[in-house]
Design a protein around this motif. Structure first.
Motif, mmCIF file in Angstrom:
data_model
loop_
_atom_site.group_PDB
_atom_site.id
_atom_site.type_symbol
_atom_site.label_atom_id
_atom_site.label_comp_id
_atom_site.label_asym_id
_atom_site.label_seq_id
_atom_site.Cartn_x
_atom_site.Cartn_y
_atom_site.Cartn_z
ATOM 1 N N GLY A 133 63.074 35.286 57.815
ATOM 2 C CA GLY A 133 62.832 33.863 58.061
ATOM 3 C C GLY A 133 61.917 33.184 57.069
ATOM 4 O O GLY A 133 61.610 32.001 57.212
ATOM 5 N N GLY A 134 61.470 33.910 56.040
ATOM 6 C CA GLY A 134 60.592 33.309 55.044
ATOM 7 C C GLY A 134 59.128 33.406 55.417
ATOM 8 O O GLY A 134 58.762 33.855 56.509
ATOM 9 N N ALA A 135 58.276 32.990 54.481
ATOM 10 C CA ALA A 135 56.823 33.038 54.650
ATOM 11 C C ALA A 135 56.263 31.630 54.542
ATOM 12 O O ALA A 135 56.765 30.798 53.764
ATOM 13 C CB ALA A 135 56.201 33.945 53.599
ATOM 14 N N PHE A 136 55.175 31.374 55.283
ATOM 15 C CA PHE A 136 54.648 30.015 55.390
ATOM 16 C C PHE A 136 53.117 30.022 55.406
ATOM 17 O O PHE A 136 52.493 30.989 55.845
ATOM 18 C CB PHE A 136 55.165 29.351 56.670
ATOM 19 C CG PHE A 136 56.658 29.230 56.734
ATOM 20 C CD1 PHE A 136 57.293 28.066 56.310
ATOM 21 C CD2 PHE A 136 57.429 30.291 57.178
ATOM 22 C CE1 PHE A 136 58.676 27.967 56.343
ATOM 23 C CE2 PHE A 136 58.820 30.199 57.221
ATOM 24 C CZ PHE A 136 59.442 29.033 56.802
ATOM 25 N N LEU A 137 52.549 28.920 54.946
ATOM 26 C CA LEU A 137 51.124 28.656 55.069
ATOM 27 C C LEU A 137 50.966 27.320 55.774
ATOM 28 O O LEU A 137 51.390 26.289 55.251
ATOM 29 C CB LEU A 137 50.457 28.615 53.685
ATOM 30 C CG LEU A 137 49.026 28.080 53.619
ATOM 31 C CD1 LEU A 137 48.098 28.827 54.571
ATOM 32 C CD2 LEU A 137 48.493 28.128 52.198
ATOM 33 N N ASN A 138 50.411 27.371 56.970
ATOM 34 C CA ASN A 138 50.268 26.170 57.801
ATOM 35 C C ASN A 138 51.579 25.399 57.902
ATOM 36 O O ASN A 138 51.621 24.169 57.820
ATOM 37 C CB ASN A 138 49.156 25.267 57.270
ATOM 38 C CG ASN A 138 47.773 25.870 57.485
ATOM 39 O OD1 ASN A 138 47.614 26.822 58.241
ATOM 40 N ND2 ASN A 138 46.774 25.313 56.816
ATOM 41 N N GLY A 139 52.673 26.173 58.067
ATOM 42 C CA GLY A 139 53.976 25.578 58.296
ATOM 43 C C GLY A 139 54.761 25.222 57.055
ATOM 44 O O GLY A 139 55.929 24.835 57.150
ATOM 45 N N ARG A 140 54.155 25.347 55.868
ATOM 46 C CA ARG A 140 54.861 25.025 54.622
ATOM 47 C C ARG A 140 55.295 26.307 53.922
ATOM 48 O O ARG A 140 54.516 27.255 53.834
ATOM 49 C CB ARG A 140 53.960 24.202 53.704
ATOM 50 C CG ARG A 140 53.613 22.832 54.278
ATOM 51 C CD ARG A 140 52.801 22.015 53.291
ATOM 52 N NE ARG A 140 52.540 20.676 53.795
ATOM 53 C CZ ARG A 140 51.902 19.724 53.113
ATOM 54 N NH1 ARG A 140 51.463 19.998 51.876
ATOM 55 N NH2 ARG A 140 51.703 18.535 53.642
ATOM 56 N N PRO A 141 56.503 26.348 53.382
ATOM 57 C CA PRO A 141 56.990 27.570 52.724
ATOM 58 C C PRO A 141 56.103 27.959 51.544
ATOM 59 O O PRO A 141 55.604 27.099 50.817
ATOM 60 C CB PRO A 141 58.399 27.188 52.252
ATOM 61 C CG PRO A 141 58.788 26.032 53.105
ATOM 62 C CD PRO A 141 57.526 25.285 53.396
ATOM 63 N N ILE A 142 55.935 29.258 51.362
ATOM 64 C CA ILE A 142 55.197 29.771 50.205
ATOM 65 C C ILE A 142 56.048 30.779 49.461
ATOM 66 O O ILE A 142 56.937 31.417 50.038
ATOM 67 C CB ILE A 142 53.851 30.419 50.613
ATOM 68 C CG1 ILE A 142 54.053 31.506 51.691
ATOM 69 C CG2 ILE A 142 52.867 29.372 51.076
ATOM 70 C CD1 ILE A 142 52.794 32.263 52.057
ATOM 71 N N ARG A 143 55.760 30.904 48.160
ATOM 72 C CA ARG A 143 56.430 31.884 47.315
ATOM 73 C C ARG A 143 55.397 32.536 46.408
ATOM 74 O O ARG A 143 54.366 31.943 46.083
ATOM 75 C CB ARG A 143 57.503 31.226 46.436
ATOM 76 C CG ARG A 143 58.644 30.600 47.194
ATOM 77 C CD ARG A 143 59.527 31.642 47.847
ATOM 78 N NE ARG A 143 60.240 32.474 46.878
ATOM 79 C CZ ARG A 143 61.045 33.474 47.222
ATOM 80 N NH1 ARG A 143 61.220 33.778 48.509
ATOM 81 N NH2 ARG A 143 61.668 34.185 46.302
ATOM 82 N N THR A 144 55.684 33.737 45.996
ATOM 83 C CA THR A 144 54.829 34.404 45.033
ATOM 84 C C THR A 144 54.948 33.723 43.675
ATOM 85 O O THR A 144 55.863 32.938 43.430
ATOM 86 C CB THR A 144 55.223 35.884 44.881
ATOM 87 O OG1 THR A 144 56.601 35.956 44.482
ATOM 88 C CG2 THR A 144 55.035 36.636 46.186
ATOM 89 N N SER A 145 53.997 34.058 42.796
ATOM 90 C CA SER A 145 54.082 33.553 41.425
ATOM 91 C C SER A 145 55.249 34.225 40.703
ATOM 92 O O SER A 145 55.873 35.153 41.226
ATOM 93 C CB SER A 145 52.775 33.837 40.681
ATOM 94 O OG SER A 145 52.710 35.210 40.295
ATOM 95 N N LYS A 146 55.497 33.800 39.478
ATOM 96 C CA LYS A 146 56.571 34.388 38.668
ATOM 97 C C LYS A 146 56.018 35.316 37.592
ATOM 98 O O LYS A 146 56.723 35.667 36.636
ATOM 99 C CB LYS A 146 57.419 33.282 38.045
ATOM 100 C CG LYS A 146 58.128 32.415 39.082
ATOM 101 C CD LYS A 146 58.953 31.316 38.426
ATOM 102 C CE LYS A 146 59.649 30.460 39.485
ATOM 103 N NZ LYS A 146 60.448 29.358 38.869
ATOM 104 N N CYS A 147 54.770 35.724 37.772
ATOM 105 C CA CYS A 147 54.108 36.531 36.747
ATOM 106 C C CYS A 147 54.817 37.877 36.564
ATOM 107 O O CYS A 147 55.086 38.587 37.533
ATOM 108 C CB CYS A 147 52.651 36.762 37.137
ATOM 109 S SG CYS A 147 51.708 37.713 35.950
ATOM 110 N N MET A 148 55.108 38.237 35.314
ATOM 111 C CA MET A 148 55.770 39.499 35.011
ATOM 112 C C MET A 148 55.007 40.351 34.002
ATOM 113 O O MET A 148 55.411 41.476 33.711
ATOM 114 C CB MET A 148 57.198 39.244 34.493
ATOM 115 C CG MET A 148 58.121 38.612 35.521
ATOM 116 S SD MET A 148 59.841 38.500 34.949
ATOM 117 C CE MET A 148 59.687 37.199 33.720
#
Length: 268
Positions: A133-148
């Motif tokens: 169902g995805g990840a959220f912070l205070n109800g807003r979607p969050i994603r990891t950085s794109k650091c490689m």
């Protein structure tokens, strides 16, 4: 199933806030005792745990608990639904009134992580996730950085309470400092993983963590697009007493870090 997971998620958020309010109320006044070297427990830990367990038990009487303090620290047997709780992750910070501590709560269903909530009561930040169902912070979607790339990575490290100069943790910390952009040692494994999921950190590792330290954060991170595994690359085993991990925003970054420290782990 989605509606059922949402019901569990809302219950977890409510229970976490119940505990978080207790932590804030007792901040600076809670009695403290020492379980081991630099390993503290406060009356706030215990009161938070008791309140959360009571609230969830009332709502879901068939569920069982694995938690850091007291009799709940042993994994229950033959339970389909297990709540994994750290009522106060970052106790040393809490004792010193450093506002970086959290309530970490996850639900395992049939041995699989299904719900995760990490609450930072000081900032009022609620990190949450459900499986698929995805990840959220205070109800807003969050994603990891794109650091490689290691040179671009901000790394959060987890060290045990007691260290010796020949510790593997010191060796990996030194390698992290040499090859990565910068290091942070915050004192809360749960918030380290939550920050990684939210794109604030790029990489995190710890070798002495337990299920209640990492369960909610592991689900959050996966749902935010990150990766987490044992130092040897195998999946995390939540049944083990200790659950060391390497976690990263991207698989490329995790692989690069694992290759960096592989010679260090091989000689231990």
């Amino acid at each position: 199933m989605d509606s059922e997971l949402n019901e569990y998620l809302e219950a977890a958020k409510e229970a976490a806030w119940l505990g978080g309010e207790i932590l804030l109320e007792k901040l600076g006044t809670a009695a403290v005792r020492q379980k081991g070297y630099a390993d503290f427990v406060t009356e706030a830990d215990l009161a938070c745990q008791e309140a959360i367990v009571a609230r969830l038990s009332e709502r879901f009487p068939g569920h069982r608990f694995l938690s850091e303090e007291g009799s709940l620290a042993a994994r229950p047997k033959a339970a389909s639904h297990v709540w994994i709780l750290d009522p106060l992750d970052g106790t040393t910070n809490y004792v010193h009134q450093v506002p970086f501590f959290s309530v970490s709560l996850a639900l395992e269903i049939g041995g699989q992580l299904a719900v995760g909530v990490i609450l930072d009561p000081s900032l009022g930040e609620v990190f949450s996730a459900t499986a698929g169902g995805g990840a959220f912070l205070n109800g807003r979607p969050i994603r990891t950085s794109k650091c490689m790339v290691l040179a671009d990575a901000l790394v959060s490290i987890g060290l045990p309470a007691k260290l010796t100069r020949d510790s593997i943790d010191i060796a990996v910390m030194t390698a992290s400092a040499e090859y990565c952009q910068s290091l942070r040692r915050t004192g809360s494994a749960a918030l380290n993983l939550a920050y990684l999921a939210a794109g604030r950190y790029d990489l995190a590792w710890a070798f002495t963590t337990k299920a209640w330290d990492v369960a909610a954060g592991a689900l959050l991170l996966r749902e935010a697009g990150g990766v987490i595994s044992a130092p040897d690359g195998n999946p995390l085993d939540m049944q083990q007493e200790r659950i060391p991990y390497i976690a990263a925003a991207t698989a490329e970054l995790e692989n690069a870090f694992r290759e960096l420290i592989r010679p260090l782990l091989a000689v231990r």
